[in-house]
Scaffold this motif. Sequence first.
Motif, PDB file in Angstrom:
ATOM      1  N   GLN A 160      -5.247 -12.729   8.591  1.00  0.00           N
ATOM      2  CA  GLN A 160      -6.315 -11.803   8.186  1.00  0.00           C
ATOM      3  C   GLN A 160      -5.869 -10.956   7.001  1.00  0.00           C
ATOM      4  OE1 GLN A 160      -7.942  -9.384  11.311  1.00  0.00           O
ATOM      5  NE2 GLN A 160      -9.101  -8.115   9.886  1.00  0.00           N
ATOM      6  N   TRP A 161      -4.645 -10.466   7.035  1.00  0.00           N
ATOM      7  CA  TRP A 161      -4.099  -9.642   5.949  1.00  0.00           C
ATOM      8  C   TRP A 161      -4.103 -10.424   4.641  1.00  0.00           C
ATOM      9  CZ3 TRP A 161       1.396  -9.614   4.184  1.00  0.00           C
ATOM     10  CH2 TRP A 161       1.668  -8.563   3.306  1.00  0.00           C
ATOM     11  N   LEU A 162      -3.645 -11.681   4.695  1.00  0.00           N
ATOM     12  CA  LEU A 162      -3.641 -12.526   3.498  1.00  0.00           C
ATOM     13  C   LEU A 162      -5.056 -12.792   3.005  1.00  0.00           C
ATOM     14  CD1 LEU A 162      -0.908 -15.079   4.594  1.00  0.00           C
ATOM     15  CD2 LEU A 162      -0.724 -13.445   2.705  1.00  0.00           C
ATOM     16  N   GLU A 204      -7.671 -11.047   3.308  1.00  0.00           N
ATOM     17  CA  GLU A 204      -8.313  -9.841   2.771  1.00  0.00           C
ATOM     18  C   GLU A 204      -7.607  -9.299   1.529  1.00  0.00           C
ATOM     19  OE1 GLU A 204      -8.682  -7.166   6.092  1.00  0.00           O
ATOM     20  OE2 GLU A 204     -10.195  -8.443   7.049  1.00  0.00           O
ATOM     21  N   GLY A 205      -6.675 -10.088   0.975  1.00  0.00           N
ATOM     22  CA  GLY A 205      -6.057  -9.705  -0.287  1.00  0.00           C
ATOM     23  C   GLY A 205      -4.829  -8.817  -0.186  1.00  0.00           C
ATOM     24  N   MET A 206      -4.220  -8.721   0.975  1.00  0.00           N
ATOM     25  CA  MET A 206      -2.982  -7.954   1.179  1.00  0.00           C
ATOM     26  C   MET A 206      -3.074  -6.543   0.584  1.00  0.00           C
ATOM     27  SD  MET A 206      -0.118 -10.935   0.550  1.00  0.00           S
ATOM     28  CE  MET A 206      -0.474 -11.059  -1.189  1.00  0.00           C
ATOM     29  N   LYS A 207      -4.133  -5.835   0.944  1.00  0.00           N
ATOM     30  CA  LYS A 207      -4.348  -4.481   0.415  1.00  0.00           C
ATOM     31  C   LYS A 207      -3.279  -3.499   0.899  1.00  0.00           C
ATOM     32  CE  LYS A 207      -9.228  -5.430   0.174  1.00  0.00           C
ATOM     33  NZ  LYS A 207     -10.384  -5.540   1.030  1.00  0.00           N
ATOM     34  N   GLU A 208      -2.800  -3.700   2.118  1.00  0.00           N
ATOM     35  CA  GLU A 208      -1.738  -2.851   2.656  1.00  0.00           C
ATOM     36  C   GLU A 208      -0.386  -3.414   2.215  1.00  0.00           C
ATOM     37  OE1 GLU A 208      -5.267  -2.883   5.335  1.00  0.00           O
ATOM     38  OE2 GLU A 208      -3.978  -4.449   4.535  1.00  0.00           O
ATOM     39  N   THR A 209       0.565  -2.524   2.030  1.00  0.00           N
ATOM     40  CA  THR A 209       1.922  -2.976   1.699  1.00  0.00           C
ATOM     41  C   THR A 209       2.558  -3.577   2.955  1.00  0.00           C
ATOM     42  OG1 THR A 209       2.991  -0.906   2.333  1.00  0.00           O
ATOM     43  CG2 THR A 209       2.173  -1.072   0.044  1.00  0.00           C
ATOM     44  N   PRO A 210       3.627  -4.358   2.777  1.00  0.00           N
ATOM     45  CA  PRO A 210       4.325  -4.853   3.956  1.00  0.00           C
ATOM     46  C   PRO A 210       4.797  -3.720   4.886  1.00  0.00           C
ATOM     47  CG  PRO A 210       4.977  -6.125   2.059  1.00  0.00           C
ATOM     48  CD  PRO A 210       4.132  -4.975   1.553  1.00  0.00           C
ATOM     49  N   ALA A 211       5.224  -2.617   4.304  1.00  0.00           N
ATOM     50  CA  ALA A 211       5.652  -1.476   5.132  1.00  0.00           C
ATOM     51  C   ALA A 211       4.481  -0.919   5.935  1.00  0.00           C
ATOM     52  CB  ALA A 211       6.265  -0.380   4.260  1.00  0.00           C
ATOM     53  N   MET A 259       1.874  -2.619   6.879  1.00  0.00           N
ATOM     54  CA  MET A 259       1.594  -3.609   7.925  1.00  0.00           C
ATOM     55  C   MET A 259       2.585  -3.472   9.075  1.00  0.00           C
ATOM     56  SD  MET A 259      -1.170  -5.022   7.206  1.00  0.00           S
ATOM     57  CE  MET A 259      -1.151  -6.188   8.560  1.00  0.00           C
ATOM     58  N   GLY A 260       3.824  -3.179   8.755  1.00  0.00           N
ATOM     59  CA  GLY A 260       4.819  -2.950   9.805  1.00  0.00           C
ATOM     60  C   GLY A 260       4.419  -1.786  10.695  1.00  0.00           C
ATOM     61  N   ARG A 261       3.947  -0.709  10.085  1.00  0.00           N
ATOM     62  CA  ARG A 261       3.508   0.453  10.867  1.00  0.00           C
ATOM     63  C   ARG A 261       2.273   0.113  11.709  1.00  0.00           C
ATOM     64  NH1 ARG A 261       5.530   3.006   6.293  1.00  0.00           N
ATOM     65  NH2 ARG A 261       3.565   2.953   5.150  1.00  0.00           N
ATOM     66  N   ILE A 262       1.352  -0.652  11.120  1.00  0.00           N
ATOM     67  CA  ILE A 262       0.147  -1.051  11.858  1.00  0.00           C
ATOM     68  C   ILE A 262       0.526  -1.906  13.064  1.00  0.00           C
ATOM     69  CG2 ILE A 262      -1.923  -2.505  11.727  1.00  0.00           C
ATOM     70  CD1 ILE A 262      -2.175  -1.484   8.765  1.00  0.00           C
ATOM     71  N   LEU A 263       1.361  -2.922  12.833  1.00  0.00           N
ATOM     72  CA  LEU A 263       1.787  -3.791  13.949  1.00  0.00           C
ATOM     73  C   LEU A 263       2.538  -2.989  15.010  1.00  0.00           C
ATOM     74  CD1 LEU A 263       2.904  -6.936  11.952  1.00  0.00           C
ATOM     75  CD2 LEU A 263       1.026  -6.811  13.589  1.00  0.00           C
ATOM     76  N   ASN A 264       3.405  -2.101  14.559  1.00  0.00           N
ATOM     77  CA  ASN A 264       4.149  -1.273  15.511  1.00  0.00           C
ATOM     78  C   ASN A 264       3.200  -0.456  16.378  1.00  0.00           C
ATOM     79  OD1 ASN A 264       6.677  -0.207  16.517  1.00  0.00           O
ATOM     80  ND2 ASN A 264       6.137   1.696  15.483  1.00  0.00           N
ATOM     81  N   SER A 265       2.182   0.135  15.768  1.00  0.00           N
ATOM     82  CA  SER A 265       1.256   0.954  16.555  1.00  0.00           C
ATOM     83  C   SER A 265       0.441   0.096  17.529  1.00  0.00           C
ATOM     84  CB  SER A 265       0.319   1.751  15.638  1.00  0.00           C
ATOM     85  OG  SER A 265      -0.593   0.894  14.989  1.00  0.00           O
TER      86      SER A 265
END
Length: 57
Positions: A33-35, A37-44, A46-52
């Motif tokens: 989904q991230w890819l 949608e154009g990777m609008k969020e940085t990898p960092a 995304m890490g915070r999103i996945l962690n939450s």
Amino acid sequence: MLEQKIINPSTKRQRNQYFASFIAGAVISIQIQWLSEGMKETPAEMGRILNSIFIEV
């Protein structure tokens, strides 16, 4: 810096033989989904999103 949580293996959910596959499928779906949608969020970010998300699982 992100605080890393370790999944407690003593819980029934983590002892389930399908739990790792469930989590892996979720991660792959989020990455797709991230890819898409154009990777609008940085990898960092995304890490915070996945962690939450996984803290709540």
